[in-house]
Design a protein around this motif. Structure first.
Motif, PDB file in Angstrom:
ATOM      1  N   ASP A 169       0.897  -1.225  -0.032  1.00 12.18           N
ATOM      2  CA  ASP A 169      -0.018   0.051   0.080  1.00 12.18           C
ATOM      3  C   ASP A 169       0.867   1.193   0.071  1.00 12.18           C
ATOM      4  O   ASP A 169       0.492   2.204  -0.697  1.00 12.18           O
ATOM      5  CB  ASP A 169      -0.892   0.166   1.042  1.00 12.18           C
TER       6      ASP A 169
ATOM      7  N   TRP B 212       1.940   2.653  -3.611  1.00  6.89           N
ATOM      8  CA  TRP B 212       0.918   3.395  -4.513  1.00  6.89           C
ATOM      9  C   TRP B 212       0.514   4.635  -3.556  1.00  6.89           C
ATOM     10  O   TRP B 212      -0.020   5.634  -4.477  1.00  6.89           O
ATOM     11  CB  TRP B 212      -0.336   2.664  -5.115  1.00  6.89           C
TER      12      TRP B 212
ATOM     13  N   GLU C  38       2.789   7.547  -4.597  1.00  4.64           N
ATOM     14  CA  GLU C  38       2.190   7.780  -6.064  1.00  4.64           C
ATOM     15  C   GLU C  38       1.163   8.628  -5.784  1.00  4.64           C
ATOM     16  O   GLU C  38       1.189   9.953  -6.567  1.00  4.64           O
ATOM     17  CB  GLU C  38       2.111   6.743  -6.895  1.00  4.64           C
ATOM     18  N   GLU C  39       0.138   8.407  -4.945  1.00  8.15           N
ATOM     19  CA  GLU C  39      -1.021   8.980  -4.982  1.00  8.15           C
ATOM     20  C   GLU C  39      -0.822  10.475  -4.289  1.00  8.15           C
ATOM     21  O   GLU C  39      -1.353  11.751  -4.656  1.00  8.15           O
ATOM     22  CB  GLU C  39      -1.948   8.529  -4.157  1.00  8.15           C
TER      23      GLU C  39
ATOM     24  N   GLY D 189       8.864   3.642  -2.627  1.00  6.65           N
ATOM     25  CA  GLY D 189       7.790   4.171  -3.543  1.00  6.65           C
ATOM     26  C   GLY D 189       8.494   5.517  -3.981  1.00  6.65           C
ATOM     27  O   GLY D 189       8.172   5.928  -5.190  1.00  6.65           O
TER      28      GLY D 189
ATOM     29  N   ARG E 188      10.763   5.146  -7.066  1.00 10.66           N
ATOM     30  CA  ARG E 188      10.251   4.722  -8.444  1.00 10.66           C
ATOM     31  C   ARG E 188       9.880   5.734  -9.125  1.00 10.66           C
ATOM     32  O   ARG E 188       9.543   5.790 -10.447  1.00 10.66           O
ATOM     33  CB  ARG E 188       8.717   4.015  -7.872  1.00 10.66           C
TER      34      ARG E 188
END
Length: 306
Positions: free
Chosen positions: A47, A50, A53-54, A78, A81
């Motif tokens: 979790d 992402w 990213e959010e 994260g 990335r």
């Protein structure tokens, strides 16, 4: 690192810690002080990836990892990335059991001062370790230490501190065999029966064991510690003494500072990546220099440049 427009901070909170009243109070107090703080909670592994990213899509300039070493690793992965120009600053709210990376940084352990520093502190560029293509910010530790931390709740430090006799007894009970492998680094190589291996960007692992006392997060070097297999109680006691005298080399313990290291194992080698268990037959550890901006105390000893 980059300008995302609206200044905001996201706290990505490990679900196990979400109901702690001290954390809610700390968040409320910082919001009342005028800080824009968005909180999101993880439910399962992955979790954090992402949610980073959010957060960036929503304009976050800073992302706080609220949890233990595994949560920090996931949020860091994260961020890694993303393209370098889009990476938000990273900060930490320590909520794990060991908190090895946070303790190495000398972060506050109480929720309010830790969160206040995470929101308001200055971020500085750090190197990120890469194990093949997997990032780690603190320490990759392998061999017997990894077996201990993944198979029992007893931290390596407490086990070694608990006496050589009990450790020898456990090794015999487990029919322990050393991990045969070949280690290469820029200035040399060695084929050794390994008891333990640690590759450090940060300075400690295993619940407080300082395996890399010379570590800096911004020097372009990994700390490489490896411990050769032993055959007697006397040799084990010598290893414990040599670990107390790091960073000096001993008969069983070697401590090197290297830009990269490769390891080829005769079998599946257990390795903990910032507390997350893995197994490898071959890996290369290196550094991505100045890859991440991390919030830390102004006097943090893990930085060359204050």
């Amino acid at each position: 690192m980059a300008n995302h427009g609206k200044e905001s901070t996201w706290l990505i909170l490990n679900g196990k810690s979400a109901q702690q009243p001290e954390i809610r109070q700390a968040v409320d107090a910082l919001r009342e002080a005028g800080h824009e703080l968005t909180v999101r909670v993880t439910w399962e592994g992955g979790d954090g990836l992402w949610l980073v990213e959010e957060a960036v899509k929503m304009g976050a300039k800073r992302v706080i990892a609220g949890g233990g070493d595994g949560s920090i690793n996931e949020v860091g992965a994260g961020i890694m990335r993303l393209p370098p120009e889009k990476r938000p600053d990273m900060a930490i709210l320590p909520l794990g059991s060991a908190n090895d990376f946070a303790n190495g940084l000398r972060l506050p352990m109480e929720p309010y001062p830790a969160l206040e520093l995470a929101v308001t502190g200055q971020a500085r560029a750090i190197d990120v370790g890469m194990l093949d293509d997997e990032p780690f910010v603190n320490v990759a530790s392998g061999g017997f230490g990894a077996e201990i931390t993944t198979s029992t709740p007893v931290a390596l430090k407490r086990l070694l501190g608990g006496g050589a006799y009990s450790l020898m007894g456990m090794l015999k009970a487990w029919n322990y065999q050393p991990y045969e492998g070949h280690i290469r680094w820029p200035e040399g190589e060695a084929r050794v029966p390994l008891f333990m291996l640690a590759i450090g960007n940060g300075c400690q692992a295993g619940g407080g064991q300082r395996l890399a006392p010379l570590a800096k997060l911004d020097d372009g070097l990994l700390e490489l510690l490896f411990v050769r297999h032993f055959n007697s109680l006397g040799e084990l006691k010598q290893i414990i003494d040599e670990l107390e005298n790091l960073p000096e080399d001993g008969e069983f313990v070697r401590y090197l500072r290297v830009p990269w290291v490769e390891f080829e194992s005769d079998g599946a080698f257990p390795l903990n990546l910032d507390g997350e268990p893995r197994r490898f037959r071959h890996f290369r550890a290196s550094l991505d220099h100045n890859a991440l901006s991390l919030v830390a105390p102004a006097d943090c000893e893990l930085f060359n440049r204050i």
